[in-house]
Write a protein that holds these residues in place. Structure first.
Motif, mmCIF file in Angstrom:
data_model
loop_
_atom_site.group_PDB
_atom_site.id
_atom_site.type_symbol
_atom_site.label_atom_id
_atom_site.label_comp_id
_atom_site.label_asym_id
_atom_site.label_seq_id
_atom_site.Cartn_x
_atom_site.Cartn_y
_atom_site.Cartn_z
ATOM 1 N N ARG A 322 0.840 -1.212 0.000
ATOM 2 C CA ARG A 322 0.000 0.000 0.000
ATOM 3 C C ARG A 322 0.871 1.256 0.000
ATOM 4 N N ASN A 323 1.939 1.261 0.798
ATOM 5 C CA ASN A 323 2.825 2.427 0.828
ATOM 6 C C ASN A 323 3.516 2.625 -0.511
ATOM 7 N N TRP A 324 3.923 1.514 -1.114
ATOM 8 C CA TRP A 324 4.615 1.614 -2.400
ATOM 9 C C TRP A 324 3.722 2.231 -3.465
ATOM 10 N N VAL A 325 2.444 1.868 -3.464
ATOM 11 C CA VAL A 325 1.534 2.338 -4.512
ATOM 12 C C VAL A 325 0.977 3.720 -4.207
ATOM 13 N N ARG A 326 0.639 3.988 -2.965
ATOM 14 C CA ARG A 326 -0.094 5.210 -2.634
ATOM 15 C C ARG A 326 0.723 6.275 -1.914
ATOM 16 N N ARG A 327 1.716 5.847 -1.129
ATOM 17 C CA ARG A 327 2.430 6.820 -0.320
ATOM 18 C C ARG A 327 3.709 7.299 -0.961
ATOM 19 N N ASP A 328 4.442 6.373 -1.601
ATOM 20 C CA ASP A 328 5.738 6.720 -2.173
ATOM 21 C C ASP A 328 5.557 7.309 -3.566
ATOM 22 N N VAL A 329 4.870 8.437 -3.618
ATOM 23 C CA VAL A 329 4.588 9.129 -4.871
ATOM 24 C C VAL A 329 4.755 10.625 -4.639
ATOM 25 N N GLY A 330 4.819 11.366 -5.723
ATOM 26 C CA GLY A 330 4.922 12.813 -5.613
ATOM 27 C C GLY A 330 5.808 13.386 -6.698
ATOM 28 N N LYS A 331 6.002 14.695 -6.653
ATOM 29 C CA LYS A 331 6.741 15.381 -7.697
ATOM 30 C C LYS A 331 8.187 14.903 -7.798
ATOM 31 N N LYS A 332 8.811 14.667 -6.662
ATOM 32 C CA LYS A 332 10.218 14.266 -6.712
ATOM 33 C C LYS A 332 10.389 12.871 -7.297
ATOM 34 N N PHE A 333 9.384 12.011 -7.089
ATOM 35 C CA PHE A 333 9.422 10.694 -7.722
ATOM 36 C C PHE A 333 9.177 10.836 -9.223
ATOM 37 N N ASP A 334 8.224 11.694 -9.598
ATOM 38 C CA ASP A 334 7.889 11.875 -11.010
ATOM 39 C C ASP A 334 9.034 12.505 -11.790
ATOM 40 N N SER A 335 9.760 13.419 -11.151
ATOM 41 C CA SER A 335 10.834 14.122 -11.852
ATOM 42 C C SER A 335 12.101 13.290 -11.972
ATOM 43 N N GLY A 336 12.192 12.210 -11.217
ATOM 44 C CA GLY A 336 13.391 11.387 -11.243
ATOM 45 C C GLY A 336 14.418 11.770 -10.205
ATOM 46 N N GLU A 337 14.113 12.813 -9.401
ATOM 47 C CA GLU A 337 15.034 13.175 -8.321
ATOM 48 C C GLU A 337 15.149 12.032 -7.315
ATOM 49 N N LEU A 338 14.021 11.366 -7.074
ATOM 50 C CA LEU A 338 14.007 10.148 -6.270
ATOM 51 C C LEU A 338 13.701 8.980 -7.199
ATOM 52 N N ILE A 339 14.564 8.000 -7.225
ATOM 53 C CA ILE A 339 14.411 6.864 -8.124
ATOM 54 C C ILE A 339 13.637 5.762 -7.419
ATOM 55 N N LYS A 340 12.558 5.350 -8.035
ATOM 56 C CA LYS A 340 11.695 4.309 -7.495
ATOM 57 C C LYS A 340 11.746 3.121 -8.450
ATOM 58 N N LYS A 341 12.192 1.982 -7.954
ATOM 59 C CA LYS A 341 12.416 0.854 -8.843
ATOM 60 C C LYS A 341 12.158 -0.452 -8.121
ATOM 61 N N VAL A 342 11.588 -1.413 -8.856
ATOM 62 C CA VAL A 342 11.383 -2.762 -8.352
ATOM 63 C C VAL A 342 12.526 -3.635 -8.837
ATOM 64 N N PHE A 343 13.158 -4.350 -7.919
ATOM 65 C CA PHE A 343 14.226 -5.269 -8.265
ATOM 66 C C PHE A 343 13.676 -6.686 -8.212
ATOM 67 N N ALA A 344 13.627 -7.339 -9.350
ATOM 68 C CA ALA A 344 13.113 -8.715 -9.390
ATOM 69 C C ALA A 344 14.027 -9.635 -8.600
ATOM 70 N N GLN A 345 13.429 -10.630 -7.980
ATOM 71 C CA GLN A 345 14.177 -11.581 -7.176
ATOM 72 C C GLN A 345 14.762 -12.665 -8.053
ATOM 73 N N HIS A 346 16.038 -12.898 -7.911
ATOM 74 C CA HIS A 346 16.711 -13.949 -8.672
ATOM 75 C C HIS A 346 17.335 -15.005 -7.783
ATOM 76 N N ASN A 347 17.421 -14.742 -6.503
ATOM 77 C CA ASN A 347 18.000 -15.701 -5.565
ATOM 78 C C ASN A 347 16.916 -16.246 -4.656
ATOM 79 N N GLY A 348 17.224 -17.301 -3.946
ATOM 80 C CA GLY A 348 16.265 -17.880 -3.022
ATOM 81 C C GLY A 348 16.017 -16.974 -1.830
ATOM 82 N N THR A 349 14.750 -16.847 -1.419
ATOM 83 C CA THR A 349 14.415 -15.968 -0.302
ATOM 84 C C THR A 349 13.497 -16.632 0.700
#
Length: 554
Positions: A322-349
C-alpha cells in the motif's frame, strides 16, 4: 554429503568466504533481493547445511547438496563486482520499527540494539548468497567433520585479528559459545546452540565442537556462531562488566567496520577498519566498499518518508504494498530526483505464508491441508489488499536449484524408484501448482473441491460448520453472531447462560434473538444489506430490543 576438495597447499586466508547481507548500496555487493517495492530495495536470505563426510579431512567448504559451487582457488563471488570503487558514505534510515537504541550488545534480552551492529561481528563460516546449502570458511580456514557426525573441528586462520590487534584464538571461540549459552545471554541463543555440548580447545588455533547427537544442522550452527573477544567489557582497572550489563561498551570483534560515533541513541556511524584483517580475501572482493555507513533513526514512518524526500538519507526500503503504490509518490518521484524501482528476485528468499503444524491431529491429513489451500483466494487478496504487487510461488525453494521443475530427471528417478511403493504417486508427476481463482478458475470451484476433500477425510457439513464426529467448539461465538438455538433438535455449539444467547437458525435460514438478551450481535459481511444502517434504523432496532416478546426476524 559432499565436501570441498582437499587442500593441495598450506591453508590460506584467501580461501575463506563471506558475504554480509547487511551491506547495501550501489558500491556494495548486491545481496539477495526480495520482490518488494523500494526506492532502493533489498532483502536477504542465506542458508547452508551439511551431511557427515565419509572421511574426516580438512576442507575449505562443505555442502549439503552436491559440491560447493566455488572451488578452493576462486577469486570472488559471482554476484559481486570485484572492481567496485571504494569510498564515500552511505546513509540509511532505521531498518526496523525501533526508533532508538540503548546498547551495542545484540545478544542480551533487555534494551534495543543499534542498527548495523552485524557489521562488527564475524563467524567461523558463512554461506554464499547464490547457493542454498553451502558453507565456506571465514575465521576458519579448514573444516573437519567427524565421520560419525558427532563433532566438527575448525582451524582458525592465523591471520584473523580482532580490531584491537589481538589474534582470534580457539579460546575466544570457546568463550563466545559459553557466554551465549549462559543465563546472561538472551534465551534464544541457548535454544539455538543447546545441542552443542561444548567447545574444546585443541590448540590455540583449533577448536572442536561436540554435539549431543548426529544432526546435519549442528556443524552449520557451530560455524555460524558469532565470535567476540573476552576483552569486551574490561574496564581500565582490569575488572569485567557482566555480559548482560554491557550497553555502550564497544564490542571487541573482527568485522570490517568499527563504531566511529553515535548520538543519543538516534544516529550511529560505522567506519571501515583500515586494518581489517580480511580485506584481501577473495570473497571480500567487491564488498564492504563504503568508507562509512550511517544510520539515522526516525520516530515514525511519516517522518522517515519526509526525511527521505528531503534528501537526509540515501535509500528507503519499502515492504508494504500500500505504501509503495499510494504513499511513495509525488513530484520528486515523477521528476526522477528520487528513483523508485522494483528489483526482481533472482536468488532464493524462502517464503511468506501460513505454516500448518502437522503434529496436530487436525492437520495430519494431507486432504485437510489441501482443502485449506483451495479455500484461500490469493488472487482476491492480491488484487484487493496488496495492489497486485505480489507473485505467488510454487516452491519453498523458488529461484534455486532445489526447486522442482517439470517431471523428475533421470537422476532423481534413480533415487526415487526404490521407494515408489511408499511414496505418493504425485511425487513422480509434475510439481503441484497453487490454486487459482482467476478465470477460467473460480473460488466456488475451489471450495467445492475443498468440501469434497474434507468429506473424504471424514468431515461432514452439519449445522453450518464442518464437523468430525462432534460439534465444533467456538471459543467466542459473539464474534460470529452465533449462539445457541432453543430446542433439542439444534446443536449446542457454545454453552453460555440462556439469557445471553444469540443464534442463527440454520434450518429456517434466519437470525433469531432471545428477547431477554442484553444486546444483539449480528454476523456482518461486506455484501450484507444491513451492514450500513442509518441512525433511524439503529434507533428502531434498539426499540425492538427493549420491547421483549417472541423471537423477531432481524
Amino acid at each position: 554429503m559432499t565436501t570441498g576438495s582437499r587442500r593441495v597447499s598450506s591453508p590460506r586466508a584467501s580461501e575463506c568466504a563471506i558475504f554480509r547481507p547487511s551491506c547495501v548500496g550501489p558500491a556494495l555487493a548486491s545481496r539477495s533481493v526480495r520482490k518488494a517495492r523500494v526506492a532502493i530495495l533489498c532483502g536477504a536470505l542465506a542458508a547452508a547445511g551439511w551431511f557427515a563426510a565419509p572421511e574426516a579431512h580438512a576442507v575449505y567448504a562443505i555442502a549439503q547438496y552436491g559440491e560447493p559451487k566455488y572451488p578452493a582457488d576462486f577469486k570472488h563471488f559471482d554476484y559481486v563486482n570485484p572492481n567496485a570503487p571504494k569510498g564515500g558514505t552511505l546513509v540509511l534510515a532505521n531498518p526496523s520499527r525501533l526508533t532508538s537504541f540503548d546498547k551495542f550488545n545484540p545478544f542480551t534480552l533487555r534494551g534495543n540494539t543499534a542498527p548495523g551492529v552485524d557489521l562488527l561481528f564475524e563467524s567461523l563460516t558463512t554461506g554464499s548468497s547464490d547457493e542454498v546449502a553451502s558453507a565456506y570458511g571465514l575465521l576458519a580456514d579448514d573444516i573437519k567433520v567427524a565421520p560419525d557426525g558427532l563433532s566438527t573441528t575448525f582451524h582458525i586462520n592465523p591471520r584473523a585479528r580482532f580490531a584491537n590487534g589481538d589474534p582470534v584464538t580457539a579460546d575466544d571461540v570457546k568463550y563466545s559459545l559459553d557466554t551465549l549459552k549462559s543465563p546472561q545471554a538472551a534465551p534464544q541463543f541457548m535454544s539455538i546452540f543447546g545441542q552443542i555440548v561444548r567447545a574444546v580447545v585443541v590448540d590455540p588455533h583449533t577448536v572442536r565442537f561436540e554435539f549431543q547427537h548426529r544432526n546435519r544442522e549442528l556443524p552449520l550452527l557451530a560455524g555460524g556462531m558469532p565470535v567476540f573477544s573476552r576483552k569486551w567489557g574490561i574496564k581500565p582497572d582490569g575488572s569485567h562488566i557482566p555480559f548482560d550489563q554491557l550497553a555502550f561498551e564497544k564490542p571487541v570483534t573482527s568485522g570490517p567496520y568499527l563504531i566511529e560515533r553515535y548520538d543519543n541513541g538516534r544516529t550511529i556511524t560505522y567506519r571501515r577498519n583500515p586494518e581489517y584483517w580480511g580485506a584481501a580475501l577473495p570473497v571480500r572482493a567487491g564488498t564492504y566498499n563504503f568508507d562509512r555507513i550511517v544510520y539515522k533513526l526516525y520516530s515514525d514512518n511519516v517522518a522517515r518518508l519526509e526525511a527521505f524526500k528531503a534528501g537526509e538519507y540515501d535509500a528507503l526500503v519499502e515492504y508494504v504494498a500500500r505504501n509503495w503504490v499510494r504513499r511513495d509518490v509525488g513530484k520528486k518521484f515523477d521528476s526522477g530526483e528520487l528513483i523508485k524501482k522494483v528489483f526482481a528476485q533472482h536468488n532464493g528468499t524462502g517464503m511468506q505464508g501460513f505454516m500448518l503444524n502437522t503434529r496436530r491431529p487436525l492437520f495430519k491429513d494431507v486432504r485437510v491441508r489441501k482443502a485449506l489451500d483451495l479455500a484461500l483466494d490469493f488472487q482476491w487478496l492480491n488484487r484487493q489488499l496488496f495492489f497486485n504487487q505480489y507473485t505467488r510461488i510454487d516452491s519453498f525453494f523458488a529461484n534455486t536449484d532445489l526447486q522442482a521443475k517439470g517431471l523428475p530427471s533421470p537422476g532423481e528417478l534413480a533415487l526415487l524408484e526404490p521407494w515408489r511403493a511408499k511414496l505418493d504417486p504425485a511425487v513422480f508427476g509434475p510439481p503441484p501448482k497453487q490454486p487459482d481463482t482467476d478465470p477460467p478458475g473460480s473460488l466456488r470451484s475451489n471450495l467445492l473441491q475443498a468440501r469434497a476433500l474434507l468429506q473424504q477425510a471424514g468431515w461432514t457439513y452439519r449445522d453450518a460448520a464442518q464437523c468430525k464426529g462432534r460439534a465444533v467448539r467456538v471459543r467466542d461465538t459473539r464474534r460470529l453472531g452465533i449462539g445457541r438455538a432453543n430446542g433439542a433438535d439444534r446443536r449446542d455449539v457454545h454453552s453460555k447462560p440462556e439469557k445471553a444467547r444469540h443464534y442463527r437458525d440454520i434450518s429456517r435460514r434466519r437470525l433469531c434473538r432471545v428477547p431477554e438478551a442484553a444486546r444483539c450481535i449480528r454476523l456482518r459481511h461486506d455484501d450484507d444489506p444491513h451492514a450500513r444502517r442509518t441512525g433511524a434504523r439503529l434507533r428502531a432496532d434498539r426499540a425492538l430490543r427493549q420491547q421483549g416478546g417472541g423471537h423477531e426476524r432481524l
